[in-house]
Motif scaffolding. Structure first.
Motif, short mmCIF file in Angstrom:
data_model
loop_
_atom_site.label_atom_id
_atom_site.label_comp_id
_atom_site.label_asym_id
_atom_site.label_seq_id
_atom_site.Cartn_x
_atom_site.Cartn_y
_atom_site.Cartn_z
N ALA A 1 -12.64 9.03 -8.58
CA ALA A 1 -12.83 7.58 -8.40
C ALA A 1 -12.34 7.12 -7.04
CB ALA A 1 -12.11 6.82 -9.52
N LEU A 2 -11.25 7.71 -6.56
CA LEU A 2 -10.74 7.37 -5.23
C LEU A 2 -11.77 7.68 -4.15
CD1 LEU A 2 -7.06 8.67 -5.41
CD2 LEU A 2 -7.86 6.32 -5.66
N LEU A 3 -12.46 8.81 -4.31
CA LEU A 3 -13.48 9.17 -3.33
C LEU A 3 -14.70 8.28 -3.44
CD1 LEU A 3 -13.33 13.08 -3.58
CD2 LEU A 3 -12.34 11.61 -1.82
N LEU A 4 -15.12 7.97 -4.66
CA LEU A 4 -16.31 7.14 -4.84
C LEU A 4 -16.10 5.72 -4.33
CD1 LEU A 4 -17.44 8.31 -8.41
CD2 LEU A 4 -18.47 8.89 -6.21
N ILE A 5 -14.90 5.20 -4.48
CA ILE A 5 -14.61 3.85 -3.99
C ILE A 5 -14.79 3.78 -2.48
CG2 ILE A 5 -12.76 2.16 -3.68
CD1 ILE A 5 -11.71 2.95 -6.42
N GLN A 6 -14.44 4.86 -1.78
CA GLN A 6 -14.59 4.87 -0.33
C GLN A 6 -16.05 4.84 0.11
OE1 GLN A 6 -11.84 4.75 1.85
NE2 GLN A 6 -10.91 4.32 -0.12
N MET A 7 -16.96 5.22 -0.80
CA MET A 7 -18.38 5.24 -0.45
C MET A 7 -19.04 3.87 -0.59
SD MET A 7 -19.48 8.80 -2.34
CE MET A 7 -18.58 10.31 -2.06
N LEU A 8 -18.37 2.93 -1.23
CA LEU A 8 -18.96 1.61 -1.42
C LEU A 8 -18.92 0.83 -0.11
CD1 LEU A 8 -17.36 0.59 -4.85
CD2 LEU A 8 -19.66 1.45 -4.44
N PRO A 9 -20.05 0.27 0.33
CA PRO A 9 -20.02 -0.54 1.56
C PRO A 9 -19.28 -1.84 1.33
CG PRO A 9 -22.18 -0.66 0.52
CD PRO A 9 -21.39 0.37 -0.26
N VAL B 1 -7.51 -0.62 0.98
CA VAL B 1 -6.78 0.40 1.73
C VAL B 1 -6.13 1.45 0.82
CG1 VAL B 1 -4.83 0.76 3.31
CG2 VAL B 1 -6.38 -1.17 3.65
N ILE B 2 -5.72 1.06 -0.38
CA ILE B 2 -4.97 1.96 -1.25
C ILE B 2 -5.70 3.27 -1.55
CG2 ILE B 2 -4.41 2.21 -3.70
CD1 ILE B 2 -2.73 -0.17 -3.58
N PRO B 3 -7.01 3.29 -1.88
CA PRO B 3 -7.63 4.57 -2.22
C PRO B 3 -7.47 5.63 -1.14
CG PRO B 3 -9.07 2.76 -2.85
CD PRO B 3 -7.94 2.16 -2.08
N PHE B 4 -7.69 5.26 0.12
CA PHE B 4 -7.57 6.26 1.18
C PHE B 4 -6.13 6.68 1.39
CE2 PHE B 4 -7.18 7.63 5.60
CZ PHE B 4 -8.17 8.60 5.65
N THR B 5 -5.19 5.73 1.31
CA THR B 5 -3.78 6.09 1.52
C THR B 5 -3.29 7.00 0.39
OG1 THR B 5 -3.17 3.98 0.49
CG2 THR B 5 -3.22 4.05 2.88
N VAL B 6 -3.75 6.77 -0.83
CA VAL B 6 -3.38 7.67 -1.93
C VAL B 6 -3.91 9.07 -1.66
CG1 VAL B 6 -3.75 8.19 -4.38
CG2 VAL B 6 -3.23 5.86 -3.67
N TRP B 7 -5.15 9.16 -1.22
CA TRP B 7 -5.76 10.45 -0.94
C TRP B 7 -5.05 11.15 0.22
CZ3 TRP B 7 -8.87 13.49 -3.53
CH2 TRP B 7 -9.49 14.55 -2.88
N MET B 8 -4.65 10.39 1.22
CA MET B 8 -3.94 10.98 2.36
C MET B 8 -2.56 11.49 1.95
SD MET B 8 -2.87 9.18 6.00
CE MET B 8 -4.57 8.83 6.40
N CYS C 1 0.82 -1.21 0.00
CA CYS C 1 0.00 0.00 0.00
C CYS C 1 0.85 1.26 0.00
CB CYS C 1 -0.93 0.00 1.22
SG CYS C 1 -2.37 -1.05 1.05
N LEU C 2 1.89 1.29 0.81
CA LEU C 2 2.74 2.48 0.84
C LEU C 2 3.45 2.69 -0.49
CD1 LEU C 2 4.35 2.48 4.40
CD2 LEU C 2 2.47 3.86 3.54
N GLY C 3 3.90 1.59 -1.10
CA GLY C 3 4.58 1.71 -2.39
C GLY C 3 3.67 2.26 -3.47
N PHE C 4 2.52 1.64 -3.65
CA PHE C 4 1.59 2.08 -4.70
C PHE C 4 0.96 3.43 -4.38
CE2 PHE C 4 1.82 -2.36 -5.93
CZ PHE C 4 1.79 -2.28 -7.32
N SER D 1 0.08 7.17 6.98
CA SER D 1 -0.58 6.24 6.06
C SER D 1 -0.27 4.80 6.42
CB SER D 1 -0.12 6.53 4.63
OG SER D 1 -0.41 7.87 4.26
N GLY D 2 0.98 4.55 6.85
CA GLY D 2 1.34 3.20 7.26
C GLY D 2 0.57 2.74 8.48
N VAL D 3 0.32 3.65 9.42
CA VAL D 3 -0.47 3.30 10.61
C VAL D 3 -1.89 2.93 10.20
CG1 VAL D 3 -1.52 4.26 12.69
CG2 VAL D 3 0.89 4.66 12.22
N TYR D 4 -2.47 3.69 9.28
CA TYR D 4 -3.82 3.38 8.81
C TYR D 4 -3.86 2.00 8.16
CZ TYR D 4 -7.99 3.49 5.89
OH TYR D 4 -9.17 3.16 5.27
N ALA D 5 -2.91 1.72 7.28
CA ALA D 5 -2.87 0.42 6.61
C ALA D 5 -2.65 -0.71 7.62
CB ALA D 5 -1.77 0.41 5.54
N PHE D 6 -1.79 -0.46 8.61
CA PHE D 6 -1.51 -1.47 9.63
C PHE D 6 -2.78 -1.82 10.40
CE2 PHE D 6 -0.45 -2.63 13.97
CZ PHE D 6 0.50 -3.61 13.79
#
Length: 279
Positions: free
Chosen positions: A109-117, A149-156, A84-87, A198-203
């Motif tokens: 698209a990154l934001l919309l993906i976060q809205m999907l349950p 996890v990637i969409p939120f980490t990219v946005w962060m 996740c951190l790499g990408f 971002s690493g803490v969030y992914a962890f």
């Protein structure tokens, strides 16, 4: 005086809120050091005292599935954090430093993906992993976790990269550095707080995730620690749950998170409130 009184009252309120927040954690740890018989007494004991024992931890560690679940959770978490951190780092740099066709659509698209349950994707995820033979595997679960996890980490990370002026790299290039050298020597060190946050969030997402693991790891031989904790009861189904052992097992699961936070807390604090260059 009124301002000082207001600060004092706010400080007291903060202390009360902190105590309310930390009490369940304290009670979990406290309960892990007393026997199940003591826990079932009518009068609660806020300190183990003479009933202090390590038997609950010994019972949890002695469970045959513990080390297998621990190894699986550690493997999945390390894979998810690293990938996740790499990408996310590459994606954040791309959308912050370059202008290309479809950039705005990609960000939306990154934001919309976060809205999907997450629950709405379970059937598709199960069929997809089943069709390629990745059920009950570290790789299969890691792929799904990374995708979540990637969409939120990219946005962060995008905010941190955008907060570092590109003029710093240009000045370094004027001094003779290549674009890559300027980025790695000037920009990358300034992004360390963002990478840690971002690493803490992914962890946390990978270590504590339960619902996706239930779907993708149906076999009892392939369990992460949250799944193992769910099934950690007395060997005999006719006997009551050993809550002391359950609290000890919960404490063991929480310890790696606490240690990780203690290691990165300095960088994490600046990462959560940062995003700009100082000085």
């Amino acid at each position: 005086m009124s301002r000082r009184t207001g600060r004092t009252l706010l400080s007291l309120l903060a202390v009360v809120v902190a105590l309310v927040w930390v009490f369940p954690v304290y009670w979990m740890v406290n309960s892990s050091f007393v026997s199940n018989a003591v826990l079932q007494q009518f009068t609660p004991r806020f300190f183990p005292g003479e009933y202090f024992t390590f038997a609950n931890f010994q019972s949890a560690i002695a469970d045959g599935s513990f080390f297998g679940a621990l190894g699986m959770s550690v493997s999945i978490t390390l894979i998810v954090v690293a990938v996740c951190l790499g990408f996310a780092f590459l994606g954040a740099v791309a959308i912050s430093r370059f202008r290309f066709r479809g950039r705005t659509s990609f960000v939306l698209a990154l934001l919309l993906i976060q809205m999907l349950p997450a629950e709405g994707l379970f059937i598709a995820q199960y069929k997809m992993m089943s069709s390629v033979g990745l059920l009950n595997s570290i790789l299969g679960v890691s792929i799904i976790y990374v995708a979540a996890v990637i969409p939120f980490t990219v946005w962060m990370l995008r905010g941190f990269v955008a907060g570092v002026p590109a003029e710093l790299e240009e000045a370094a290039m004027v001094d003779g550095l290549s674009r890559f050298q300027a980025f790695m020597r000037i920009t990358f060190p300034l992004l360390a707080p963002g990478l840690v946050a971002s690493g803490v969030y992914a962890f946390l997402q990978a270590w504590n995730e339960f619902t996706v693991a239930v779907v993708l790891l149906p076999a009892e031989s392939a369990q992460t620690l949250p799944l193992w904790l769910r099934g950690f009861v007395q060997a005999s189904a006719t006997r009551e749950t050993d809550w002391g052992a359950v609290m000890a097992a919960s404490t063991i699961v929480a310890v790696p998170v606490i240690i990780f936070f203690l290691i990165v807390q300095g960088r994490m604090t600046s990462g959560l409130v940062g995003g700009a260059v100082k000085g």
